[in-house]
Design an enzyme around this catalytic site. Structure first.
Site, PDB file in Angstrom:
ATOM      1  N   SER A   1       6.979   6.475  11.126  1.00 43.89           N
ATOM      2  CA  SER A   1       8.350   6.053  10.858  1.00 43.89           C
ATOM      3  C   SER A   1       8.824   6.599   9.514  1.00 43.89           C
ATOM      4  O   SER A   1       8.333   7.626   9.053  1.00 43.89           O
ATOM      5  CB  SER A   1       8.455   4.532  10.931  1.00 43.89           C
ATOM      6  OG  SER A   1       7.582   3.922  10.012  1.00 43.89           O
ATOM      7  N   GLY A   2       9.767   5.916   8.866  1.00 40.39           N
ATOM      8  CA  GLY A   2      10.432   6.479   7.692  1.00 40.39           C
ATOM      9  C   GLY A   2       9.507   6.947   6.590  1.00 40.39           C
ATOM     10  O   GLY A   2       9.575   8.094   6.140  1.00 40.39           O
ATOM     11  N   HIS A   3       8.634   6.058   6.128  1.00 36.78           N
ATOM     12  CA  HIS A   3       7.717   6.437   5.045  1.00 36.78           C
ATOM     13  C   HIS A   3       6.766   7.532   5.506  1.00 36.78           C
ATOM     14  O   HIS A   3       6.493   8.485   4.766  1.00 36.78           O
ATOM     15  CB  HIS A   3       6.939   5.212   4.564  1.00 36.78           C
ATOM     16  CG  HIS A   3       5.946   5.516   3.491  1.00 36.78           C
ATOM     17  ND1 HIS A   3       6.299   6.040   2.264  1.00 36.78           N
ATOM     18  CD2 HIS A   3       4.591   5.392   3.470  1.00 36.78           C
ATOM     19  CE1 HIS A   3       5.220   6.217   1.525  1.00 36.78           C
ATOM     20  NE2 HIS A   3       4.173   5.839   2.239  1.00 36.78           N
TER      21      HIS A   3
ATOM     22  N   ASP B   1       0.388   6.514  15.646  1.00 39.57           N
ATOM     23  CA  ASP B   1       1.368   5.429  15.561  1.00 39.57           C
ATOM     24  C   ASP B   1       1.180   4.492  16.744  1.00 39.57           C
ATOM     25  O   ASP B   1       0.899   4.941  17.863  1.00 39.57           O
ATOM     26  CB  ASP B   1       2.795   5.986  15.547  1.00 39.57           C
ATOM     27  CG  ASP B   1       3.804   4.969  15.054  1.00 39.57           C
ATOM     28  OD1 ASP B   1       4.161   5.023  13.860  1.00 39.57           O
ATOM     29  OD2 ASP B   1       4.229   4.112  15.851  1.00 39.57           O
TER      30      ASP B   1
ATOM     31  N   GLY C   1       4.559   1.771   4.529  1.00 40.13           N
ATOM     32  CA  GLY C   1       5.161   1.295   3.295  1.00 40.13           C
ATOM     33  C   GLY C   1       4.701  -0.081   2.841  1.00 40.13           C
ATOM     34  O   GLY C   1       4.645  -0.346   1.644  1.00 40.13           O
TER      35      GLY C   1
ATOM     36  N   HIS D   1       4.012   7.395 -20.750  1.00 38.00           N
ATOM     37  CA  HIS D   1       2.638   7.555 -21.220  1.00 38.00           C
ATOM     38  C   HIS D   1       1.840   6.266 -21.178  1.00 38.00           C
ATOM     39  O   HIS D   1       2.370   5.172 -21.337  1.00 38.00           O
ATOM     40  CB  HIS D   1       2.640   8.101 -22.653  1.00 38.00           C
ATOM     41  CG  HIS D   1       3.243   7.143 -23.648  1.00 38.00           C
ATOM     42  ND1 HIS D   1       2.491   6.200 -24.314  1.00 38.00           N
ATOM     43  CD2 HIS D   1       4.520   6.970 -24.058  1.00 38.00           C
ATOM     44  CE1 HIS D   1       3.265   5.500 -25.117  1.00 38.00           C
ATOM     45  NE2 HIS D   1       4.514   5.949 -24.973  1.00 38.00           N
TER      46      HIS D   1
ATOM     47  N   HIS E   1       3.675  -0.324  -4.980  1.00 37.47           N
ATOM     48  CA  HIS E   1       4.793   0.510  -4.534  1.00 37.47           C
ATOM     49  C   HIS E   1       5.843   0.547  -5.639  1.00 37.47           C
ATOM     50  O   HIS E   1       6.417  -0.480  -6.000  1.00 37.47           O
ATOM     51  CB  HIS E   1       5.405  -0.050  -3.248  1.00 37.47           C
ATOM     52  CG  HIS E   1       6.477   0.818  -2.669  1.00 37.47           C
ATOM     53  ND1 HIS E   1       6.988   0.614  -1.415  1.00 37.47           N
ATOM     54  CD2 HIS E   1       7.145   1.903  -3.157  1.00 37.47           C
ATOM     55  CE1 HIS E   1       7.911   1.530  -1.153  1.00 37.47           C
ATOM     56  NE2 HIS E   1       8.026   2.310  -2.217  1.00 37.47           N
TER      57      HIS E   1
ATOM     58  N   ILE F   1      14.014  -0.673  -5.966  1.00 39.63           N
ATOM     59  CA  ILE F   1      14.744   0.538  -6.313  1.00 39.63           C
ATOM     60  C   ILE F   1      15.573   0.347  -7.585  1.00 39.63           C
ATOM     61  O   ILE F   1      16.266  -0.653  -7.765  1.00 39.63           O
ATOM     62  CB  ILE F   1      15.631   0.974  -5.127  1.00 39.63           C
ATOM     63  CG1 ILE F   1      16.264   2.341  -5.392  1.00 39.63           C
ATOM     64  CG2 ILE F   1      16.669  -0.087  -4.784  1.00 39.63           C
ATOM     65  CD1 ILE F   1      16.916   2.959  -4.159  1.00 39.63           C
TER      66      ILE F   1
END
Length: 212
Positions: free
Chosen positions: A11-13, A34, A68, A135, A144, A165
């Site tokens: 899928s997306g990830h 899958d 994900g 650093h 994640h 996000i």
């Protein structure tokens, strides 16, 4: 490294993982596994079996968990490691990786990421598109870091945490494991208790898991 790569999750990830693997140009063939039987291919790459079929290919394929969800990814990767699977680290060519940076197996670093010197990122992590890690960071296993996240210097992120996000973490901050930090949130003090955190600056809103 084997000549073939199998990616668990189409899928997306998984698609983004496959795109990075293709751009790395290190494998002669790439395929998906899958559990959705209706999915026969993704990105023009064939789905050749279900996730459990990975254990049949430990000797002849590199294996990567392209899922994900942190908990699911950890569960599958730990089982594969126990069986002696070859688990690569995937790094998009359009990244900047500083000196003395360590990346664990099963970790993916996506396009536009900057990881500055003397940083350690654990196994099974996702460092998503355009994130910056400065650093001397220490990122635990199965974390994640979502697109556009900014971590200043000397930050520590505990195992299994999810940074939403566009969130930001100030320098010298420790975030314990099992935290979910909301989209656009700003962390300016240590987080010592697992839970869901949102806002500017962040505040804890509940104990449960939530996706951002």
């Amino acid at each position: 490294m084997k000549e073939k790569l199998l990616i668990i999750g189409a899928s997306g990830h998984g698609k983004v993982v496959a795109d990075i693997a293709l751009k790395m140009n290190k494998w002669k063939s790439i395929a998906f596994l899958d559990d959705d039987e209706t999915v026969k291919s993704s990105m023009g790459i064939e789905v050749v079996g279900k996730s459990l079929d990975a254990f049949k290919h430990i000797q002849d394929c590199d294996l990567f968990v392209g899922i994900g969800n942190n908990v699911t990814r950890e569960t599958i990767q730990e089982k594969l490691e126990t069986e002696g699977a070859s688990l690569p680290t995937l790094i998009h060519p359009a990244t900047v990786i500083g000196d003395q940076v360590e990346l664990g197996v099963g970790t993916v670093v996506m396009a536009g990421v900057v990881v500055n010197c003397c940083t350690e990122i654990g196994k099974g992590c996702i460092v998503n598109t355009g994130a910056t890690i400065d650093h001397d960071n220490l990122v635990g296993d199965y974390v994640h870091i979502s697109p556009g996240v900014n971590l200043a210097g000397m930050v520590k992120i505990g195992k299994g945490s999810w940074l939403g996000i566009g969130s930001s973490v100030s320098n010298n901050i420790n975030i314990t494991g099992g935290c979910n930090v909301g989209a656009g949130a700003v962390v300016v003090k240590d987080i010592t208790e697992a839970g869901v955190y949102v806002g500017v600056p962040v505040r804890r809103v509940n104990d449960g898991w939530q996706r951002f």
